[in-house]
Design a protein around this motif. Structure first.
Motif, PDB file in Angstrom:
ATOM      1  N   ASP A   1       4.908   8.675   0.502  1.00 48.37           N
ATOM      2  CA  ASP A   1       5.127   8.355  -0.910  1.00 48.37           C
ATOM      3  C   ASP A   1       4.101   9.044  -1.794  1.00 48.37           C
ATOM      4  O   ASP A   1       4.406   9.483  -2.896  1.00 48.37           O
TER       5      ASP A   1
ATOM      6  N   ALA B   1       4.917  11.499  -4.814  1.00 47.27           N
ATOM      7  CA  ALA B   1       4.365  11.265  -6.145  1.00 47.27           C
ATOM      8  C   ALA B   1       3.593  12.483  -6.629  1.00 47.27           C
ATOM      9  O   ALA B   1       3.690  12.882  -7.791  1.00 47.27           O
TER      10      ALA B   1
ATOM     11  N   ARG C   1      10.055   2.871 -11.420  1.00 51.27           N
ATOM     12  CA  ARG C   1      10.528   3.566 -10.245  1.00 51.27           C
ATOM     13  C   ARG C   1       9.622   3.173  -9.094  1.00 51.27           C
ATOM     14  O   ARG C   1       8.426   3.376  -9.124  1.00 51.27           O
TER      15      ARG C   1
ATOM     16  N   PRO D   1       9.208   3.016  -4.743  1.00 51.66           N
ATOM     17  CA  PRO D   1       9.732   3.257  -3.407  1.00 51.66           C
ATOM     18  C   PRO D   1       9.792   1.942  -2.631  1.00 51.66           C
ATOM     19  O   PRO D   1       8.985   1.051  -2.888  1.00 51.66           O
TER      20      PRO D   1
ATOM     21  N   MET E   1       0.838  -1.209   0.000  1.00 52.04           N
ATOM     22  CA  MET E   1       0.000   0.000   0.000  1.00 52.04           C
ATOM     23  C   MET E   1       0.863   1.245   0.000  1.00 52.04           C
ATOM     24  O   MET E   1       1.930   1.266   0.599  1.00 52.04           O
ATOM     25  N   GLU E   2       0.404   2.282  -0.650  1.00 53.07           N
ATOM     26  CA  GLU E   2       1.162   3.533  -0.748  1.00 53.07           C
ATOM     27  C   GLU E   2       1.065   4.303   0.574  1.00 53.07           C
ATOM     28  O   GLU E   2      -0.038   4.511   1.072  1.00 53.07           O
ATOM     29  N   SER E   3       2.234   4.691   1.134  1.00 55.32           N
ATOM     30  CA  SER E   3       2.211   5.445   2.379  1.00 55.32           C
ATOM     31  C   SER E   3       1.906   6.921   2.072  1.00 55.32           C
ATOM     32  O   SER E   3       2.114   7.375   0.949  1.00 55.32           O
TER      33      SER E   3
ATOM     34  N   ILE F   1       6.070  15.240  -7.621  1.00 53.57           N
ATOM     35  CA  ILE F   1       6.729  14.926  -8.905  1.00 53.57           C
ATOM     36  C   ILE F   1       5.751  15.170 -10.048  1.00 53.57           C
ATOM     37  O   ILE F   1       6.083  15.786 -11.060  1.00 53.57           O
ATOM     38  N   ARG F   2       4.520  14.684  -9.867  1.00 52.84           N
ATOM     39  CA  ARG F   2       3.506  14.831 -10.925  1.00 52.84           C
ATOM     40  C   ARG F   2       3.222  16.301 -11.199  1.00 52.84           C
ATOM     41  O   ARG F   2       3.127  16.725 -12.352  1.00 52.84           O
TER      42      ARG F   2
ATOM     43  N   VAL G   1       3.859   0.005  -6.790  1.00 51.74           N
ATOM     44  CA  VAL G   1       3.275   1.331  -7.025  1.00 51.74           C
ATOM     45  C   VAL G   1       4.382   2.242  -7.569  1.00 51.74           C
ATOM     46  O   VAL G   1       5.187   2.748  -6.797  1.00 51.74           O
TER      47      VAL G   1
ATOM     48  N   LEU H   1       6.465   5.355  -8.922  1.00 48.73           N
ATOM     49  CA  LEU H   1       6.395   6.815  -8.832  1.00 48.73           C
ATOM     50  C   LEU H   1       6.432   7.373 -10.251  1.00 48.73           C
ATOM     51  O   LEU H   1       7.051   6.784 -11.124  1.00 48.73           O
TER      52      LEU H   1
ATOM     53  N   SER I   1       8.867   1.158   0.212  1.00 45.11           N
ATOM     54  CA  SER I   1       7.711   0.847   1.033  1.00 45.11           C
ATOM     55  C   SER I   1       6.477   0.492   0.220  1.00 45.11           C
ATOM     56  O   SER I   1       5.477   0.093   0.767  1.00 45.11           O
ATOM     57  N   ALA I   2       6.564   0.681  -1.092  1.00 42.67           N
ATOM     58  CA  ALA I   2       5.355   0.453  -1.873  1.00 42.67           C
ATOM     59  C   ALA I   2       5.648  -0.342  -3.139  1.00 42.67           C
ATOM     60  O   ALA I   2       5.657   0.186  -4.231  1.00 42.67           O
TER      61      ALA I   2
END
Lengths: 41, 323
Positions: A6, A10, B18, B20, A1-3, A13-14, B26, B28, B22-23
């Motif tokens: 992060d 993201a 890319r 991370p 799962m995305e923290s 960056i986007r 997913v 980036l 922790s993920a």
């Protein structure tokens, strides 16, 4: 799962990439306009 | 803020994203700075400069907007070809100290994005050049992109130690494209400018290859020092430096209205003599051992970049100064 961290990274960056893309597209439109003027003169 | 992430594992070695730590799974999104780094900005600066010099040195003038567009197209084409090169060589780059920090080996960018970005730049540069400037300049730009990305990167580089000699042609196109963008046709002078960069490339690149030889050997690229040995490479550096001296002065002696003047001629003579002196220093020495810091080779490499900048700058200055 995305923290959350992060997801923030993201998002940053986007955002910055979209800003650069928008500026590039705007610059391209302006360039095409000036090319048209230059070709006509 | 940009985040350094470890390379993502992949069974295929291609199509990594890319990710991370922790993920997993997913990816980036690609950072624009990494996309920009794919275009090899430092190499591109030399390409832009020589292209601009070819355009300014040409005997005919074009509208400043069209001149800007021509240089932009050369930059985009060079950047696209460099990105294609990095896309193709990502695995090799990961194995070399000099290139391991690039976005693809670092896993900061996925390969599909890199390939699409490169394709967009290459196609965009050729079509924009064709529509705005002319299709001859666009065709030469397209040839230069294919020459670098396919002939050099895919075909020559992994196969022959002469890769940089034949592949050097790719970097020699910009002044020719600049000249054709301004005049609409190819004449003797831009061909001589092409030849100067063509003969400059081997000593420039082999000076680098001498001090990063172990990197190339590690990833199995048959660079001249790896295949033929250092002694032979040093001799060949000298041979090309000898050839470069009369060739660089040739624009001064060309017949017709296109020839360069005394400012260029004297500058070429001085710059090329210094280049030859440094090449002799590299040719007569031998590596003293693993602790050898390869100073003369590093100096020759650094000077070779300054040499090309200065030589083409002299060509432009010469156009505006009448003695």
């Amino acid at each position: 799962m995305e923290s959350p961290r992060d997801s923030r990274t993201a998002e940053q960056i986007r955002k910055s990439r979209n800003r650069v893309l928008a500026l590039s597209l705007a610059a391209f439109v302006v360039l095409v306009f000036f090319i048209s003027i230059a070709k006509m003169s | 803020m940009k985040q350094a992430l470890p390379p993502a594992p992949s069974a295929s070695g291609r199509g990594d994203c890319r990710q991370p730590p922790s993920a997993p799974g997913v990816p980036l999104p690609a950072d624009w700075r990494d996309l920009f780094a794919l275009t090899k900005p430092r190499v591109m600066s030399l390409v832009i400069f020589t292209g601009l010099c070819g355009l300014i040195a040409a005997p005919e003038r074009i509208h400043p907007v069209l001149a800007f567009t021509a240089i932009l197209c050369i930059a985009m084409g060079a950047g696209g070809a460099a990105a294609l090169n990095q896309w193709w060589e990502a695995d090799l780059d990961a194995g070399m100290k000099r290139t391991a920090g690039r976005p693809l080996p670092q896993g900061r960018l996925d390969r599909t994005t890199a390939r699409d970005f490169a394709g967009l730049l290459c196609a965009g540069s050729v079509f924009l050049m064709g529509f705005a400037i002319g299709w001859l300049a666009a065709a030469i730009l397209a040839v230069s992109i294919v020459y670098y990305a396919v002939v050099y990167t895919i075909w020559l580089k992994p196969r022959t130690p002469q890769n940089i000699v034949i592949g050097g042609g790719a970097g020699a196109f910009p002044p020719l494209i600049g000249w054709v963008a301004a005049t609409g046709h190819v004449t003797l002078m831009p061909v001589v400018l092409f030849a100067i960069i063509f003969f400059w490339t081997p000593p420039h690149f082999w000076a680098l290859a001498l001090f990063v030889k172990s990197d190339y050997a590690k990833v199995g690229i048959p660079m001249m020092p790896v295949v033929a040995g250092e002694k032979s490479t040093r001799r060949q550096i000298l041979a090309y430096a000898v050839l470069l001296l009369p060739l660089s002065v040739l624009p001064w002696w060309l017949p017709g209205k296109e020839h360069a003047g005394a400012v260029y001629g004297i500058a070429a003579l001085v710059l090329s003599s210094l280049f030859l002196a440094m090449a002799i220093r590299v040719a007569v020495r031998e590596r003293t051992g693993p602790e050898d810091r390869m100073k003369p080779e590093k100096q020759l490499f650094a000077y070779s970049v300054i040499y090309l900048f200065a030589l083409f700058a002299a060509l432009v200055v010469d156009r505006f100064i009448v003695i």
